[in-house]
Structures are given as C-alpha cells and as structure tokens.
Design a protein around this motif. Structure first.
Motif, PDB file in Angstrom:
ATOM      1  N   HIS A 131       0.756  -1.350   0.051  1.00 44.05           N
ATOM      2  CA  HIS A 131       0.078  -0.052  -0.032  1.00 44.05           C
ATOM      3  C   HIS A 131       0.729   1.286  -0.038  1.00 44.05           C
ATOM      4  O   HIS A 131       1.260   1.646   0.940  1.00 44.05           O
ATOM      5  CB  HIS A 131      -0.896  -0.011   1.352  1.00 44.05           C
ATOM      6  N   THR A 132       1.058   1.637  -1.183  1.00 47.18           N
ATOM      7  CA  THR A 132       2.065   3.073  -1.441  1.00 47.18           C
ATOM      8  C   THR A 132       1.198   4.091  -2.350  1.00 47.18           C
ATOM      9  O   THR A 132       0.433   3.520  -3.307  1.00 47.18           O
ATOM     10  CB  THR A 132       3.302   2.768  -1.698  1.00 47.18           C
ATOM     11  N   HIS A 133       1.748   5.471  -2.145  1.00 49.43           N
ATOM     12  CA  HIS A 133       1.028   6.300  -3.171  1.00 49.43           C
ATOM     13  C   HIS A 133       2.237   7.041  -3.763  1.00 49.43           C
ATOM     14  O   HIS A 133       3.249   6.762  -3.436  1.00 49.43           O
ATOM     15  CB  HIS A 133       0.263   7.237  -2.285  1.00 49.43           C
ATOM     16  N   THR A 134       2.071   8.092  -4.604  1.00 48.74           N
ATOM     17  CA  THR A 134       2.862   8.629  -5.385  1.00 48.74           C
ATOM     18  C   THR A 134       2.792   9.954  -5.638  1.00 48.74           C
ATOM     19  O   THR A 134       1.804  10.617  -4.975  1.00 48.74           O
ATOM     20  CB  THR A 134       2.601   7.941  -6.721  1.00 48.74           C
ATOM     21  N   GLU A 135       3.575  10.628  -6.508  1.00 53.87           N
ATOM     22  CA  GLU A 135       3.412  12.138  -6.559  1.00 53.87           C
ATOM     23  C   GLU A 135       1.974  12.571  -7.258  1.00 53.87           C
ATOM     24  O   GLU A 135       1.707  13.646  -7.419  1.00 53.87           O
ATOM     25  CB  GLU A 135       4.533  12.744  -7.719  1.00 53.87           C
ATOM     26  N   PHE A 136       1.301  11.629  -7.830  1.00 55.03           N
ATOM     27  CA  PHE A 136      -0.174  11.879  -8.259  1.00 55.03           C
ATOM     28  C   PHE A 136      -1.272  12.035  -7.298  1.00 55.03           C
ATOM     29  O   PHE A 136      -2.366  12.457  -7.508  1.00 55.03           O
ATOM     30  CB  PHE A 136      -0.517  10.560  -9.160  1.00 55.03           C
TER      31      PHE A 136
END
Length: 275
Positions: A6-11
């Motif tokens: 579960h990870t997120h990004t620059e978006f």
C-alpha cells in the motif's frame, strides 16, 4: 518476501511525494522485495452532486482522471527500470461508493487490465449535506458525520456496513480483493468525549465482515499508518480484529500507506508477527 502492499505517488494531491522513484530506491535499501503502487483512483464522474463538507476534502482525495494514463506510463517505466532489484505491482486504492457501482465497474473494465494489485477502501460516509470524508480532520469527521448520525458508535456501524457492502458489491473481474485499513473509522477516537469502543452489535458486525472476507478469500491491509496518527496510535485494524482474522485464516499484507519519502517501511517491524 518482504512486501509493501500500500503506497502512493506524486499523483496524490494530499501526499508529499516528489518522485516515486525515490520511494522505490528507499524500499530497496530497506530490503523490500515486492512493492505495490496503489494510487487513489479518480473519484466517480458526478460525485460533486453527492459531496458535502469542506470542498478541499474532495479536491485532494484522489488523482485526476486526466492523470491516469500518465500514472501508468510513469509507473511502468519504473517497474522496468528496477525489475532486477524489486517486484513492482501497479494498481489503485479504489474508493467504494454505493451510488456509483456502475461507474466504478466501467472504470475497472477500462483500466483494470493494466493493474496487477489493488485495494478497496472506504473513506466517505453519509453525513450532513451529503457524503463526508472520515479521515480528513477531526472537525470534519465529528461535525459532518458523527454529530449528524448521532454518536460515534452509530458512525462505527455505518462504516462497517459500508465496508461489508463494498465486499459484496459486483464491480467486475478487476475488483480489488484486499480491503484497506478496515478500522479507519477509529482514526480520531482519542479526541472524542464519548464512548469509542465497539458495542456488542458492532463487534458482531465486524465478525460478520471477517467471516465474509474469509468466505470470499479476500485479504486485509495491515496498515501501519495508524501508529503515527495522534488520535489513534494503533495499526489498522487494531489488535483484536487482527487476531480474529488470523484465527479465520485471513491473510494480511503489510501496508505503509506511504504518502512521503519518510513513510517508506514505517512500522514494519511492529507488525511482522502477524504476517
């Protein structure tokens, strides 16, 4: 293998990621062998008709629809670049809205073939003026949802009913089969001056949810972001739910819920006994 699911990004508009490549490099340094990129899927078209509360909640909730193609291009490039160092999965953290099951099914039919992982989550509940965010701020949650529904425990019930509905929903063959942070409704529990423990009825509802998860062969996000929330300071889900899920043989996947470089690998050592 050491995995972050579960990870997120620059978006992500509410995150602080400058470049996902830095996150991947840090994950490699920390010994992770698998890494799932699960950016918040765009909100359904027409959601503004149902949206209540602070407009900023909705503006920052997810990536924009016009960024989806760029998201896949960027993440696929990183997957190829680091293929010899780490297995990278690409997908979405998908919000469930009962009002938009058809839209969600169509979205997944279009973009699902490009994914190989995903999370199904609930971040919004019915509240004053429409749907309201439950994890944006204590004030938004208390005044917009808990006060509207009448109590914390009534809100808790509404939340778990919606998580159960997300599990039961027909969203097509690309529906994620891992439920995200299933105790998110407790995020601000320490700030309330009323009972925030689980009533007998809500405990039974959680047991029903876990039984259905077992039957459907879903997995759960064991999310460590909660350890670092002042109003909560536990994993999502908390220990009693985690132990019950283990009794039922439900698999967990560690999730850092990374929204910044400093989040990579956070809390991993605190939950390895459950993985």
């Amino acid at each position: 293998m050491k995995r972050d699911g579960h990870t997120h990004t620059e978006f992500c508009p509410h995150g602080k990621v400058e470049d996902t490549e830095q996150l991947i490099q840090q994950a490699i340094r920390l010994g992770f062998k698998e890494y799932s990129i699960t950016e918040h899927a765009p909100l359904p078209k027409g959601i503004e008709k149902f949206a209540g509360g602070d407009p900023e909640v909705w503006k920052t909730a997810s990536m924009a629809m016009n960024n989806v193609d760029n998201y896949f291009k960027r993440m696929n490039r990183l997957r190829k670049k680091y293929a010899s160092d780490i297995i990278i999965h690409i997908g979405f953290e998908l919000d469930y809205f009962s009002e938009f099951e058809g839209w969600t099914r169509d979205f997944l039919a279009e973009y699902g073939p490009q994914t190989d992982d995903g999370i199904l989550s609930v971040h919004f509940l019915e509240g004053e003026g429409g749907l309201r965010g439950i994890d944006y701020s204590f004030e938004e949650y208390k005044t917009g949802v808990v006060d509207y529904l009448g109590s914390f425990q009534k809100t808790q019930k509404s939340y778990y009913q919606k998580v159960l509905a997300s599990l039961e929903a027909d969203l097509g063959p690309f529906k994620p089969t891992r439920l995200g942070h299933i105790s998110l409704c407790q995020k601000f529990e320490r700030f309330f001056e009323e009972p925030t423990d689980y009533s007998f009825e809500n405990t039974a509802l959680v047991h029903t949810l876990l039984t259905r998860i077992q039957q459907e062969k879903y997995s759960l996000d064991l999310n460590t972001a909660g350890f670092y929330k002042q109003g909560y300071q536990q994993s999502y889900p908390q220990v009693w739910i985690t132990k019950k899920a283990i009794e039922l043989g439900i698999p967990f996947v560690y999730g850092s819920d990374t929204h910044a470089l400093t989040d990579v690998g956070q809390g991993y050592e605190r939950i390895t006994q459950y993985l």
